[in-house]
Design an enzyme around this catalytic site. Structure first.
Site, PDB file in Angstrom:
ATOM      1  N   LEU A  72       0.813  -1.217   0.000  1.00  0.00           N
ATOM      2  CA  LEU A  72       0.000   0.000   0.000  1.00  0.00           C
ATOM      3  C   LEU A  72       0.843   1.263   0.000  1.00  0.00           C
ATOM      4  CD1 LEU A  72      -2.608  -1.249   2.604  1.00  0.00           C
ATOM      5  CD2 LEU A  72      -2.740  -1.342   0.109  1.00  0.00           C
ATOM      6  N   HIS A 116      -3.445   4.440  -2.328  1.00  0.00           N
ATOM      7  CA  HIS A 116      -4.422   3.563  -1.667  1.00  0.00           C
ATOM      8  C   HIS A 116      -5.006   4.249  -0.428  1.00  0.00           C
ATOM      9  CE1 HIS A 116      -1.627   0.379  -3.458  1.00  0.00           C
ATOM     10  NE2 HIS A 116      -2.784   0.165  -4.058  1.00  0.00           N
ATOM     11  N   GLY A 155      -9.081   4.203  -8.149  1.00  0.00           N
ATOM     12  CA  GLY A 155      -8.214   5.317  -8.522  1.00  0.00           C
ATOM     13  C   GLY A 155      -8.328   5.623 -10.012  1.00  0.00           C
ATOM     14  N   GLN A 156      -8.320   6.918 -10.340  1.00  0.00           N
ATOM     15  CA  GLN A 156      -8.385   7.355 -11.731  1.00  0.00           C
ATOM     16  C   GLN A 156      -7.178   6.859 -12.533  1.00  0.00           C
ATOM     17  OE1 GLN A 156     -10.599   8.770 -13.627  1.00  0.00           O
ATOM     18  NE2 GLN A 156      -9.233   9.137 -15.365  1.00  0.00           N
ATOM     19  N   LYS A 157      -6.067   6.567 -11.825  1.00  0.00           N
ATOM     20  CA  LYS A 157      -4.855   6.107 -12.516  1.00  0.00           C
ATOM     21  C   LYS A 157      -5.147   4.947 -13.467  1.00  0.00           C
ATOM     22  CE  LYS A 157      -1.594   3.513 -10.486  1.00  0.00           C
ATOM     23  NZ  LYS A 157      -1.267   2.422 -11.419  1.00  0.00           N
ATOM     24  N   SER A 214       2.432   0.478  -6.692  1.00  0.00           N
ATOM     25  CA  SER A 214       3.184  -0.515  -5.916  1.00  0.00           C
ATOM     26  C   SER A 214       4.395  -0.987  -6.708  1.00  0.00           C
ATOM     27  CB  SER A 214       2.293  -1.717  -5.616  1.00  0.00           C
ATOM     28  OG  SER A 214       1.059  -1.287  -5.095  1.00  0.00           O
TER      29      SER A 214
HETATM   30  P1  AMP Z   1      -3.640  -1.703  -7.007  1.00  0.00           P
HETATM   31  O1  AMP Z   1      -3.292  -2.174  -5.631  1.00  0.00           O
HETATM   32  O2  AMP Z   1      -2.481  -1.123  -7.760  1.00  0.00           O
HETATM   33  O3  AMP Z   1      -4.418  -2.711  -7.792  1.00  0.00           O
HETATM   34  O4  AMP Z   1      -4.627  -0.471  -6.804  1.00  0.00           O
HETATM   35  C1  AMP Z   1      -5.772  -0.590  -5.990  1.00  0.00           C
HETATM   36  C2  AMP Z   1      -6.623   0.638  -6.188  1.00  0.00           C
HETATM   37  O5  AMP Z   1      -5.854   1.799  -5.868  1.00  0.00           O
HETATM   38  C3  AMP Z   1      -7.074   0.808  -7.648  1.00  0.00           C
HETATM   39  O6  AMP Z   1      -8.395   1.325  -7.660  1.00  0.00           O
HETATM   40  C4  AMP Z   1      -6.083   1.797  -8.178  1.00  0.00           C
HETATM   41  O7  AMP Z   1      -6.601   2.569  -9.259  1.00  0.00           O
HETATM   42  C5  AMP Z   1      -5.861   2.691  -6.956  1.00  0.00           C
HETATM   43  N1  AMP Z   1      -4.574   3.365  -7.073  1.00  0.00           N
HETATM   44  C6  AMP Z   1      -3.382   2.822  -7.367  1.00  0.00           C
HETATM   45  N2  AMP Z   1      -2.434   3.771  -7.459  1.00  0.00           N
HETATM   46  C7  AMP Z   1      -3.044   4.955  -7.225  1.00  0.00           C
HETATM   47  C8  AMP Z   1      -2.606   6.328  -7.189  1.00  0.00           C
HETATM   48  N3  AMP Z   1      -1.344   6.665  -7.419  1.00  0.00           N
HETATM   49  N4  AMP Z   1      -3.528   7.282  -6.922  1.00  0.00           N
HETATM   50  C9  AMP Z   1      -4.826   6.950  -6.686  1.00  0.00           C
HETATM   51  N5  AMP Z   1      -5.298   5.683  -6.710  1.00  0.00           N
HETATM   52  C10 AMP Z   1      -4.429   4.701  -6.975  1.00  0.00           C
END
Ligand code: AMP
Length: 287
Positions: free
Chosen positions: A32, A36, A147-149, A186
């Site tokens: 995280l 997150h 996340g919008q990313k 991550s």
């Molecule tokens: P992940 O653990 O990478 O699968 O991400 C889990 C959630 O966190 C997903 O909805 C991602 O879009 C969001 N997320 C990941 N990185 C970011 C970031 N830098 N800013 C905002 N949300 C993020």
């Protein structure tokens, strides 16, 4: 903070939610970071009960893949979640989520699953779609946070929720960035120092695309080329695509209007980097 790793216990707990108030769910793959945590804070503020999932929704059934993609960070993640006052961490095991005879998938169709990420990672999108529905069924949240990313993932989840009449509201929060603009992820931890420095070009290229739009450029191809040329200037970064599309359908655009997404995917070594900026339909920029 309660840790649930058993599917029946999660189902049983979710049955009791109704009496406890609204439930906010943040699915993650673990390891995280501040991106997150922004989603988790929003869930805590808006809902009575907060649930964080740590699971690779796109795990390959039968592969025995570890449920947490980043098991080495699990202790650290659980400490972070305790400090963040999260109520429940859902940590399902891959073997329980995907038994060897698992055989039911959502069939995603159209540009949303066939373009861009759909070309580079078709299995990933299919598995994400099916995996997220399983998580929704188990956790039964009122609101889920993304996340919008990961714009294409967000668009697919919106479509699934609409198409399958899933009674869950979705919230999409802005991308949290490092000081030089690199979107937090991550997987950034895997970048070498040189790759890490070079990776900032992705956001710079997106901002250059935005500047062109603000200066009146309306031809998608010339903006895509300008973004691609900037990324090509960094030898450590290999472009996958630089594209303009509709944020809800991921269909190509003929001309740039409000409601256009500028998106880039690239590799630094084996690490995949995705990012975007959005010209919203009411004329604001999410960057
Ligand atoms: P992940 O653990 O990478 O699968 O991400 C889990 C959630 O966190 C997903 O909805 C991602 O879009 C969001 N997320 C990941 N990185 C970011 C970031 N830098 N800013 C905002 N949300 C993020």
């Amino acid at each position: 903070m309660r840790i649930i790793d058993n599917l029946d216990e999660m189902t049983e707990t979710a049955r009791g939610w109704l009496s406890g108030g609204s439930v906010g769910f943040v699915p993650t793959r673990g390891h995280l970071h501040a991106g997150h945590l922004a989603l988790i804070q929003a869930a805590r503020q808006e809902c009575e009960i907060s649930v964080v999932g740590i699971f690779l929704a796109a795990a390959t059934p039968g592969s025995g893949e570890d449920p947490a993609v980043y098991p080495q960070y699990l202790v650290q993640d659980l400490q972070l979640l305790t400090s963040a006052n999260v109520d429940v961490v859902f940590l399902p095991r891959a073997g329980d989520m995907y038994p060897p005879d698992f055989s039911t998938y959502l069939a995603l169709t159209g540009p949303l699953s066939e373009r861009l990420e759909g070309v580079s990672r078709p299995d990933y999108l299919r598995q994400i779609g099916s995996g997220i529905v399983k998580l929704f069924q188990l956790v039964r949240p009122d609101i889920a946070y993304f996340g919008q990313k990961d714009a294409q993932q967000v668009a697919i989840i919106h479509r699934i929720v609409r198409d399958l009449n899933i009674d869950i509201s979705l919230r999409v929060l802005p991308t949290v960035r490092e000081n030089d603009g690199l979107a937090m992820a991550s997987s950034n931890a895997a970048l070498s120092p040189a790759e890490r420095q070079a990776a900032a070009v992705i956001h710079r290229a997106l901002l250059a695309g935005k500047a062109l739009v603000e200066n009146g450029e309306r031809r998608p191809a010339s903006i895509e080329k300008a973004m691609a040329d900037l990324v090509a200037g960094e030898a450590a970064i290999k472009l996958d695509y630089a594209a303009l599309c509709r944020p809800d359908t991921f269909a190509e655009v003929d001309t740039v209007t409000p409601g256009t997404l500028l998106v880039i995917a690239a590799y630094a070594g084996k690490t995949r980097l995705v990012d975007n900026v959005l010209w919203t339909s009411d004329g604001r920029w999410l960057q």
